[in-house]
Motif scaffolding. Structure first.
Motif, mmCIF file in Angstrom:
data_model
loop_
_atom_site.group_PDB
_atom_site.id
_atom_site.type_symbol
_atom_site.label_atom_id
_atom_site.label_comp_id
_atom_site.label_asym_id
_atom_site.label_seq_id
_atom_site.Cartn_x
_atom_site.Cartn_y
_atom_site.Cartn_z
ATOM 1 N N SER A 127 4.271 4.434 -7.627
ATOM 2 C CA SER A 127 2.996 3.695 -7.612
ATOM 3 C C SER A 127 3.021 2.447 -6.739
ATOM 4 C CB SER A 127 2.597 3.308 -9.047
ATOM 5 O OG SER A 127 2.501 4.458 -9.851
ATOM 6 N N GLN A 128 3.674 2.553 -5.593
ATOM 7 C CA GLN A 128 3.744 1.422 -4.680
ATOM 8 C C GLN A 128 2.570 1.456 -3.706
ATOM 9 O OE1 GLN A 128 6.241 -1.092 -5.165
ATOM 10 N NE2 GLN A 128 6.158 0.179 -7.008
ATOM 11 N N ASN A 129 1.936 0.326 -3.506
ATOM 12 C CA ASN A 129 0.758 0.205 -2.654
ATOM 13 C C ASN A 129 1.196 -0.181 -1.238
ATOM 14 O OD1 ASN A 129 -1.866 0.062 -1.774
ATOM 15 N ND2 ASN A 129 -2.211 -1.989 -2.614
ATOM 16 N N ILE A 130 1.715 0.809 -0.501
ATOM 17 C CA ILE A 130 2.162 0.588 0.881
ATOM 18 C C ILE A 130 1.519 1.632 1.780
ATOM 19 C CG2 ILE A 130 4.351 -0.522 0.263
ATOM 20 C CD1 ILE A 130 5.722 2.212 0.747
ATOM 21 N N GLN A 131 1.570 1.392 3.069
ATOM 22 C CA GLN A 131 1.026 2.334 4.042
ATOM 23 C C GLN A 131 2.133 3.291 4.495
ATOM 24 O OE1 GLN A 131 -2.244 2.620 5.026
ATOM 25 N NE2 GLN A 131 -2.460 1.190 3.317
ATOM 26 N N PRO A 132 1.851 4.588 4.557
ATOM 27 C CA PRO A 132 2.843 5.547 5.076
ATOM 28 C C PRO A 132 2.789 5.558 6.605
ATOM 29 C CG PRO A 132 0.899 6.714 4.298
ATOM 30 C CD PRO A 132 0.676 5.258 4.009
#
Length: 142
Positions: free
Chosen positions: A80-85
């Protein structure tokens, strides 16, 4: 008369330097054991090269490749990490790995170093995002 030159006589250490750290450059498809719609499920596990099966490598700050993308997709789905792939291992991905290491330590008492580096020890405790046989994404983790 020329004497023999040794590491000691030259003031050098006779012990060779440790091997350079190997960074993961891609990922290996690993069957995850489940099925969906009759097809197998797979994970993308960071490895030294595409489908090498060699996981003795590190994904860390400054890396920019498919190993980073596989890690980022797992961090988003399974932790559930809010990062950009974006394939770029920058400060946000480093913090997301630290967060995942903390989660794993709390859940499994794994004793991982919370250092933001994804190496063989962290990898051995990770749950990875599952993909369908055709490569499409799922929301499952294995």
């Amino acid at each position: 008369m020329v004497g023999s030159l040794t590491a000691a006589t030259l003031g050098l250490s006779a012990t060779p330097a440790s091997a350079a750290e190997v960074h993961c450059a891609s990922f290996t498809w690993v069957q995850a054991g489940g099925t969906v719609g009759g097809g197998s499920l797979y994970i993308h596990k960071p490895s030294t090269a595409a489908n090498s099966g060699n996981y003795n490598c590190v994904v860390a700050r400054g890396d920019h490749n498919y190993a980073v993308l596989a890690l980022q997709e797992t961090l988003i789905t399974c932790y559930s990490q809010n990062i950009q792939p974006d394939m770029d291992f920058g400060p946000a991905t480093e913090q997301a790995v630290k967060n995942a290491q903390t989660i794993i330590n709390g859940r499994w008492n794994a004793g991982l170093s919370v250092d933001g580096r994804f190496g063989p020890n962290t990898s051995s405790w990770f749950s990875f995002k599952q993909y369908k046989q055709d490569g499409t994404h799922t929301n499952g983790c294995f």
